[in-house]
Write an enzyme that holds these catalytic residues in place. Structure first.
Site, PDB file in Angstrom:
ATOM      1  N   SER A   1       0.796  -1.230   0.000  1.00  0.00           N
ATOM      2  CA  SER A   1       0.000   0.000   0.000  1.00  0.00           C
ATOM      3  C   SER A   1       0.827   1.279   0.000  1.00  0.00           C
ATOM      4  O   SER A   1       0.264   2.365  -0.066  1.00  0.00           O
ATOM      5  CB  SER A   1      -0.944   0.010   1.208  1.00  0.00           C
TER       6      SER A   1
ATOM      7  N   LYS B   1      -6.563   4.057   8.705  1.00  0.00           N
ATOM      8  CA  LYS B   1      -5.591   5.005   8.154  1.00  0.00           C
ATOM      9  C   LYS B   1      -6.083   6.441   8.284  1.00  0.00           C
ATOM     10  O   LYS B   1      -5.280   7.364   8.516  1.00  0.00           O
ATOM     11  CB  LYS B   1      -5.311   4.657   6.691  1.00  0.00           C
TER      12      LYS B   1
END
Length: 677
Positions: A577, A620
């Site tokens: 990611s 996140k």
């Protein structure tokens, strides 16, 4: 002759024969006879005592047997086997519904049991088997609570937030109310440590009106703990599920299987495979334990499991459970949890607070309370259950500023377990100060009060928990960031976190022919996993391609080596990611253009520059807010995930969604991307 009939030794008898004097010979024989007489007398005494004891024992035995026979004839007492069989029959008569197959097995075992001798080994084995068969609550269920408002009050009493879990339980209750019966369900609570996964299960059981049974499978490597032992083994026992039904005394308890992602495997089998039958709604109505060896209906049992990392759960097992993800708590949630739950509970445990005495309420007040079940006041949390104890100053408290500082500078993890430990440390120190001052005892410089107040605030917080662990929200406070540095967002089993990607150029000198040594290579450090190392190579290729499009004359990557590092070096990192973050970091270095310090991004990048979806969007986002980030770049495919997170997490954030790296380039460097019209 007289000496010869005694038990004297050969030497003594020989001495009698060798004596010539008749008087002396008679004297020696008399000594032997006297000795023999004393021995005989002693033997007679011992024999008499032994006979007396044996007679007494036999007398008691005969009398006891006669008493038993008399009582048996009068119907006053039965022998051990009859009493046990009667006890088993009585227990079985109290169960509303015993399956036919189970009843046949019990009848056979009772018939065999009645013919066994009590001293035989088979007697104890059969008795143990019948104890367990008759101890299972066949058809017994606890009364279900179908009142949604009451269930909501119970759930809110002990836990703040966790709305998805609470809504799922309320849906479960609503379906049961409409159908008139409740079937079992398998829920998996997945999230970081300290987010309330285990403790909310007890609250769910209270809300549903069910009995609660918990067992942990962390490190479990013996399949017999799930499915039981065969009865042929010495000390055989049923599995944990049968034990849970017996201890809860109902067929519909809430069973919590804790730490299911930490199941082990070994020579005794694979417990994860054994759980496939238990946690499958289409199979667990005929679950067979190895010990009982009769079908057991688990379909009415509500199973809740907890895990930190879903990737460690086998796919077939995960497929059988409804996953509810707990993302952890952000700063406002942690402050609310501390104020309403952790601080009052910790003060009560430390003796600083006691439970309020509930005043007698009139019928009018009761009617008023029952008429407003949704009112916040009706939710009884520890905050409004406790009051200061006797001899404890009323001004003693932990104010909001101190709690906020604890959250921001001491306890940044996703859960609240560490926050609870710090609060416990504060309340213990306050308890010491209260007792010491009431007794007039001197304390050490470290333990005594530094200020003339009982309130723990932002100014004196360090006196109780020490200096802050974190001194800044970010590694780099400078705006813009140094060239080649970009903040990325990562997800771990502990929750979301913000991490920087750092790149530096290494320019080589010239060799003897005037050609530059090196150039065009990439070095990576930071304890990266295999997937992340591959991601760095892809990012390097994409960065070179994008640089050629943006500035064809720029030969940075040909002339310079690039060193990429991901702090902190001692923490293992893996996953794809960080792709767009790595590309942006290398382009920032090559273009000699900095990135603003309130920008963070996450997303996997393909070789052609496509931005691919990643996981953990809520975690996140929370990590970005903790770090003070104002602008975030997510993959376009994750827009649906971002739309599902609560609105308060989106406030004040500028979010961009990218399906190609050109969008990321525009956000990071401005509108000079050559691919844009």
């Amino acid at each position: 002759f007289a000496a010869s009939i005694t038990t004297g030794s050969p030497e003594e008898l020989q001495a009698v024969l060798e004596e010539k004097d008749a008087e002396l010979r008679l004297h020696k024989a008399l000594v032997l006879l006297s000795k023999e007489k004393e021995v005989s007398k002693l033997q007679q005494e011992i024999s008499a005592k032994v006979e007396e004891k044996m007679s007494e024992t036999q007398r008691k035995y005969f009398l006891t047997e006669q008493l038993k026979s008399i009582k048996k004839e009068l119907g006053m007492e039965r022998d051990g086997k009859d009493t046990l069989i009667e006890k088993y029959r009585k227990k079985l008569a109290g169960y509303p519904a015993i399956p036919e197959e189970v009843m046949q097995v019990i009848d056979q075992e009772l018939e065999k049991f009645s013919t066994l001798e009590q001293n035989s080994s088979e007697f104890n084995v059969t008795r143990s088997y019948l104890d367990w068969l008759t101890g299972i609550p066949w058809g017994v269920t606890s009364e279900e609570n179908f009142d949604i408002s009451d269930a909501r009050r119970v759930l809110d009493r002990d836990h703040y937030g966790l709305d998805e879990v609470k809504d799922t339980i309320l849906q479960f209750i609503a379906v049961g109310k409409l159908k008139g019966s409740v079937q079992g369900k398998i829920l998996l609570l997945a999230g970081p440590p300290g987010t309330g996964k285990t403790s909310i299960a007890q609250s769910v059981a209270d809300a549903l009106g069910r009995k609660f049974y918990r067992f942990s499978v962390g490190g479990l490597s013996d399949v017999s703990e799930i499915k039981g032992h065969r009865r042929t083994y010495v000390g055989a026992m049923p599995g944990k599920l049968v034990q849970g039904l017996k201890s809860s005394e109902t067929c519909n308890p809430l069973v919590l299987i804790d730490e299911i992602d930490k199941l082990g495997t070994g020579i005794r089998g694979d417990p994860a495979s054994a759980l496939l039958e238990v946690l499958d709604p289409s199979q667990n109505e005929t679950f067979r334990d190895h010990f009982l060896d009769v079908p057991l209906d688990l379909s009415k049992t509500l199973f809740m499991c907890t895990a930190n990392d879903l990737e460690r759960i086998p796919g077939p097992l995960l497929d059988r459970m409804e996953v509810i993800r707990l993302s952890g708590y952000d700063v406002p949630e942690k402050i609310a949890i501390a104020e309403q739950y952790l601080v009052p509970k910790s003060m009560k445990d430390s003796g600083l607070m006691v439970e309020k005495k509930s005043p007698e309420t009139t019928d009018e007040n009761e009617e008023k309370e029952s008429a407003t079940p949704d009112d916040d006041a009706s939710t009884e949390t520890p905050l409004n259950k406790y009051t200061h104890a006797k001899d404890v100053p009323e001004s003693l408290n932990l104010n909001r500023n101190a709690i906020e500082s604890l959250v921001r500078w001491y306890c940044r993890e996703a859960g609240v377990r560490n926050l609870s430990k710090h609060i416990d440390k504060i309340t213990r120190k306050l308890a010491l100060q209260v007792v010491a001052e009431s007794e007039g005892t001197d304390l050490t410089e470290k333990s005594k009060r530094k200020q003339d107040t009982w309130e723990v605030n932002d100014d004196n917080l360090s006196d109780y928990v020490g200096k802050p662990i974190f001194t800044s929200d970010r590694l780099y406070e400078k705006d813009p960031l140094p060239h080649g540095i970009v903040m990325g967002l990562a997800w771990t089993s502990m929750g979301g976190s913000a991490l920087y990607i750092e790149t530096q150029g290494i320019k080589r000198g010239l060799d003897a022919e005037g050609k530059r040594r090196g150039g065009g290579t990439l070095k990576v450090t930071g304890q990266l996993g295999d997937v992340m190392k591959e991601s760095t190579q892809i990012a390097y290729t994409v960065a070179r391609a994008r640089l050629a499009e943006a500035d064809p004359a720029n030969a940075y990557f040909d002339e310079w080596d690039v060193h990429m590092h991901v702090p902190e070096g001692a923490t293992p990192k893996d996953g794809p990611s960080a792709g767009i973050t790595m590309v942006t970091s290398m382009l920032s270095l090559a273009l000699d253009r900095p990135i603003k310090n309130d920008l963070a991004m996450t997303g996997e990048v393909s070789l052609t520059g496509k931005v691919l979806a990643v996981g953990g969007i809520k975690e996140k986002t929370m990590a970005a807010r903790r770090a003070g980030i104002k602008c975030i770049v997510f993959p376009s495919a994750n827009k649906r995930d971002f739309d599902e997170i609560p609105e308060y997490l989106k406030e004040g954030l500028e979010v961009h969604f990218a399906d190609d790296y050109s969008t990321v380039y525009e956000v990071a460097f401005g509108k000079d991307n050559p691919n844009e019209p």
